[in-house]
Motif scaffolding. Structure first.
Motif, PDB file in Angstrom:
ATOM      1  N   ARG A  44       0.832  -1.203   0.000  1.00  0.00           N
ATOM      2  CA  ARG A  44       0.000   0.000   0.000  1.00  0.00           C
ATOM      3  C   ARG A  44       0.860   1.242   0.000  1.00  0.00           C
ATOM      4  N   GLY A  46       3.497   4.430   0.637  1.00  0.00           N
ATOM      5  CA  GLY A  46       4.955   4.441   0.545  1.00  0.00           C
ATOM      6  C   GLY A  46       5.618   5.644   1.200  1.00  0.00           C
ATOM      7  N   ILE A  47       4.820   6.703   1.510  1.00  0.00           N
ATOM      8  CA  ILE A  47       5.417   7.954   1.980  1.00  0.00           C
ATOM      9  C   ILE A  47       5.009   8.241   3.418  1.00  0.00           C
ATOM     10  N   TRP A 182      -6.059   3.725 -10.383  1.00  0.00           N
ATOM     11  CA  TRP A 182      -4.608   3.581 -10.556  1.00  0.00           C
ATOM     12  C   TRP A 182      -4.272   2.129 -10.836  1.00  0.00           C
ATOM     13  N   LEU A 196      10.263  11.367  -6.015  1.00  0.00           N
ATOM     14  CA  LEU A 196       9.039  10.973  -6.733  1.00  0.00           C
ATOM     15  C   LEU A 196       8.717  11.939  -7.867  1.00  0.00           C
ATOM     16  N   TYR A 198       5.473  13.123 -10.128  1.00  0.00           N
ATOM     17  CA  TYR A 198       4.029  13.155 -10.374  1.00  0.00           C
ATOM     18  C   TYR A 198       3.846  13.802 -11.746  1.00  0.00           C
ATOM     19  N   MET A 207       2.989   8.129 -12.100  1.00  0.00           N
ATOM     20  CA  MET A 207       3.868   8.442 -10.980  1.00  0.00           C
ATOM     21  C   MET A 207       5.028   7.450 -10.942  1.00  0.00           C
ATOM     22  N   SER A 209       7.426   6.202  -8.141  1.00  0.00           N
ATOM     23  CA  SER A 209       7.820   6.172  -6.743  1.00  0.00           C
ATOM     24  C   SER A 209       8.859   5.068  -6.584  1.00  0.00           C
ATOM     25  N   ARG A 211      10.614   1.900  -3.488  1.00  0.00           N
ATOM     26  CA  ARG A 211      10.567   1.245  -2.191  1.00  0.00           C
ATOM     27  C   ARG A 211      11.963   1.090  -1.595  1.00  0.00           C
ATOM     28  N   TYR A 219       2.667   4.089 -10.771  1.00  0.00           N
ATOM     29  CA  TYR A 219       1.209   4.122 -10.910  1.00  0.00           C
ATOM     30  C   TYR A 219       0.866   4.733 -12.262  1.00  0.00           C
ATOM     31  N   PRO A 289      -5.047   8.189  -3.165  1.00  0.00           N
ATOM     32  CA  PRO A 289      -3.643   8.132  -2.726  1.00  0.00           C
ATOM     33  C   PRO A 289      -2.730   9.200  -3.338  1.00  0.00           C
ATOM     34  N   THR A 290      -3.264  10.071  -4.181  1.00  0.00           N
ATOM     35  CA  THR A 290      -2.420  11.058  -4.878  1.00  0.00           C
ATOM     36  C   THR A 290      -1.669  11.982  -3.918  1.00  0.00           C
ATOM     37  N   ALA A 292      -0.652  11.082  -0.870  1.00  0.00           N
ATOM     38  CA  ALA A 292       0.116  10.265   0.096  1.00  0.00           C
ATOM     39  C   ALA A 292      -0.361  10.511   1.516  1.00  0.00           C
ATOM     40  N   TYR A 378       1.666  18.349   1.812  1.00  0.00           N
ATOM     41  CA  TYR A 378       2.247  17.042   1.452  1.00  0.00           C
ATOM     42  C   TYR A 378       3.153  16.517   2.576  1.00  0.00           C
TER      43      TYR A 378
END
Ligand code: FAS
Ligand code: PHB
Length: 383
Positions: A44, A46-47, A182, A196, A198, A207, A209, A211, A219, A289-290, A292, A378
Motif C-alpha cells: 500500500r 509508501g510515503i 490507478w 518521486l 508526479y 507516478m 515512486s 521502495r 502508478y 492516494p495522490t 500520500a 504534502y
C-alpha cells in the motif's frame, strides 16, 4: 476475557494504537480477520510525513526506519517536456521519508510481539455489542471457538470494509468517486529518479515512486473498470516511458513483480465516536492516494486517540469528548488536499479542463506561496 481497549483490525491504525496505549500502561487486545503474514504483505502506502516519522522514532519504532528509510527533500511535478522540483525543505523546513507501509507494519508487529500484547488473527464473525454502555466484542477465533471480550472501550481500526463504522447509528457520510483508477506496479529495478515524479500527461497521470534503491513503484491512471489482463509488462513500460518521459531522461525497466488496480474515492463518515466506540483510520475515511495521506491520516487519528484515551483512563474526559471534532478537522484538510492533487494531475473532462490543470501546475511551480501550500500539506501539518 476482559481488556481496557478492544481494537478491531490490525492494520497500521490498530497496531499503532495498541503500541501507543501499551507505552502508557493501558492494555488492549487486537482482533484481525486476516493472518499476520497477509497483513504484512499488503502493498500500500509508501510515503511517511515528517510528523509520522517523528512519532515512530519517539515511540521506539525508528531503528529500521532510520536505517532503511529514504529521506526525500521534495517531489518533481511534471507535464510534457516540463519537470520541476519542489524542495519542501527549502520551502517549509520539513522533508518526507520513503518507507513502505509493509515495513511500518512489520515494525509494529515486532514491537507487539516483543511487548507480548495479545492479538487474535484469522478471526471471523466479529460483532460489537452495547457500545454505548458496557461494550463487548464477540468473535470466532482461528480454532473455531466462540469468544467474547468485555472492554471499557472499543476502537474500530477495521478499514473501509470493517463492521465498526456500521455500529454508528445514522452516520453522516460524504463520498466522491473518481472517473479513473490507478494501475499500481512494483518492479525489481533501480529507480530512474532521485525523488518521486508526479506527471500530468494527455494519455493520463503517471507516478514514479520507489521502495528501495533496487525496487521501484509506479502508478498509471486507468479507467475504474480496467481489465488488468489487458496490461502486459511491455504495455506498462511503454505507457510509463511515454507519460514520464522528458528530453534527456530514460526510464530503466526490469521484472514486474506485482500489478493491481486500485480504486479512487474520497469518503468521510461522521461522527468518529459513538458512546464507547471510536473509529480511526480507513474505518472512518478514505482519500485518493495522490496526496500520500491515507496511512499518515490513520497515524494522526491514532496519535490523537491514544492521548485522549490515556487522559480518559486517568480521569480527564475532555480529549475523548473532543476526539471526533478534532480528528475531523485534519481529515477534511487531508481530504481536500488529496482531492486537489487528484483533480490537478489526472486527465479527465475536456480540453478546457486540461488548460485549467496545466495552469494550476505552472502556478504551483513558479509561485513560492503556491509551492509552499503544496509542500505544507504534502509533508504533513504538525500532529
Ligand atoms: P487498513 O485497511 O490498513 O487495516 C484494516 C484492518 O482491519 C485490515 O487488516 C483488515 O483485514 C481488518 N479487518 C477488516 N474487517 C475486519 C473484521 N470484520 N474483523 C477483524 N479485522 C477486520 N495510502 C497511501 O498513502 N498511499 C498509497 O499508495 C496507498 N495505496 C493503497 C492501496 C490500496 C489497495 C488500499 C486499500 C489502500 C491504499 N492506501 C494508500 C491507503 C492505506 O495505506 C490506508 O490508508 C491504510 O492502510 C489505513 O490503515 P488502517 O486504517 O489500519 O486500515
Ligand atoms: C507509493 O509509493 O506507493 C506512493 C507514493 C506517493 C503517493 C501514493 C503512493 O502519493
Amino acid at each position: 476475557m476482559r481488556t481496557q481497549v478492544a481494537i478491531v483490525g490490525a492494520g497500521p491504525a490498530g497496531l499503532l494504537l495498541s503500541h501507543l496505549l501499551g507505552l502508557e500502561g493501558i492494555d488492549s487486545v487486537l482482533l484481525e480477520r486476516q493472518t499476520a503474514e497477509y497483513v504484512q504483505a499488503r502493498i500500500r502506502a509508501g510515503i511517511l510525513e515528517a510528523g509520522t516519522v517523528e512519532l515512530l522514532r519517539n515511540t521506539g519504532l525508528g531503528d529500521r526506519l532510520d536505517a532503511e528509510g529514504m529521506e526525500h527533500r521534495g517531489i518533481h511535478l511534471q507535464w510534457p517536456e516540463n519537470r520541476h522540483h519542489l524542495d519542501f525543505v527549502d520551502l517549509i523546513g520539513r522533508s518526507v521519508t520513503v518507507y513502505g507501509q509493509t515495513e511500518v507494519t512489520k515494525d509494529l508487529m515486532a514491537a507487539r510481539e516483543k511487548a507480548g500484547r495479545p492479538a487474535f488473527y484469522s478471526v471471523s464473525d466479529v460483532t460489537l455489542h452495547d457500545v454505548t454502555e458496557q461494550p463487548s466484542v464477540s468473535f470466532v477465533d482461528a480454532d473455531g471457538r466462540a469468544q467474547r471480550i468485555d472492554a471499557d472501550v472499543v476502537v474500530g481500526c477495521d478499514g473501509f470494509h470493517g463492521p465498526s463504522r456500521t455500529s454508528v447509528p445514522s452516520p453522516q457520510v460524504w463520498e466522491r468517486t473518481y472517473p479513473f483508477a490507478w494501475l499500481g506496479v512494483l518492479a525489481d529495478v533501480a529507480p530512474s529518479t532521485d525523488e518521486l515524479i508526479y506527471a500530468w500527461h494527455p494519455d493520463g497521470f503517471a507516478m514514479h515512486s520507489m521502495r528501495s534503491p533496487r525496487v521501484s513503484r509506479f502508478y498509471l491512471q486507468v479507467t475504474p473498470d480496467e481489465d488488468i489482463a489487458q496490461w502486459s509488462d511491455d504495455r506498462i513500460w511503454t505507457a510509463l516511458s511515454a507519460r514520464l518521459g522528458v528530453a534527456g531522461w530514460t526510464l530503466e525497466t526490469g521484472p514486474i513483480t506485482e500489478k493491481s488496480v486500485l480504486p479512487m474515492r474520497s469518503f468521510v463518515s461522521t461522527p468518529m465516536r459513538h458512546g464507547n466506540l471510536y473509529l480511526a483510520g480507513d474505518a472512518a475515511h478514505i482519500v485518493p492516494p495522490t496526496g500520500a495521506k491515507g496511512l499518515n491520516l490513520a497515524v494522526a487519528d491514532v496519535a490523537l486517540l491514544a492521548t485522549a484515551l490515556t487522559a480518559s483512563f486517568r480521569g480527564d474526559d475532555s480529549l475523548v469528548d473532543a476526539y471526533s471534532e478534532t480528528a475531523l478537522r485534519r481529515v477534511w484538510r487531508c481530504t481536500h488536499f488529496s482531492w486537489w492533487m487528484t483533480s490537478m494531475l489526472h486527465r479527465h473532462g475536456d480540453d478546457f479542463d486540461a488548460q485549467l490543470q496545466l495552469s494550476q501546475l505552472r502556478r504551483t511551480v513558479t509561485s513560492e506561496p503556491a509551492a509552499r501550500e503544496l509542500a505544507d500539506n504534502y509533508a504533513g501539518l504538525p500532529l
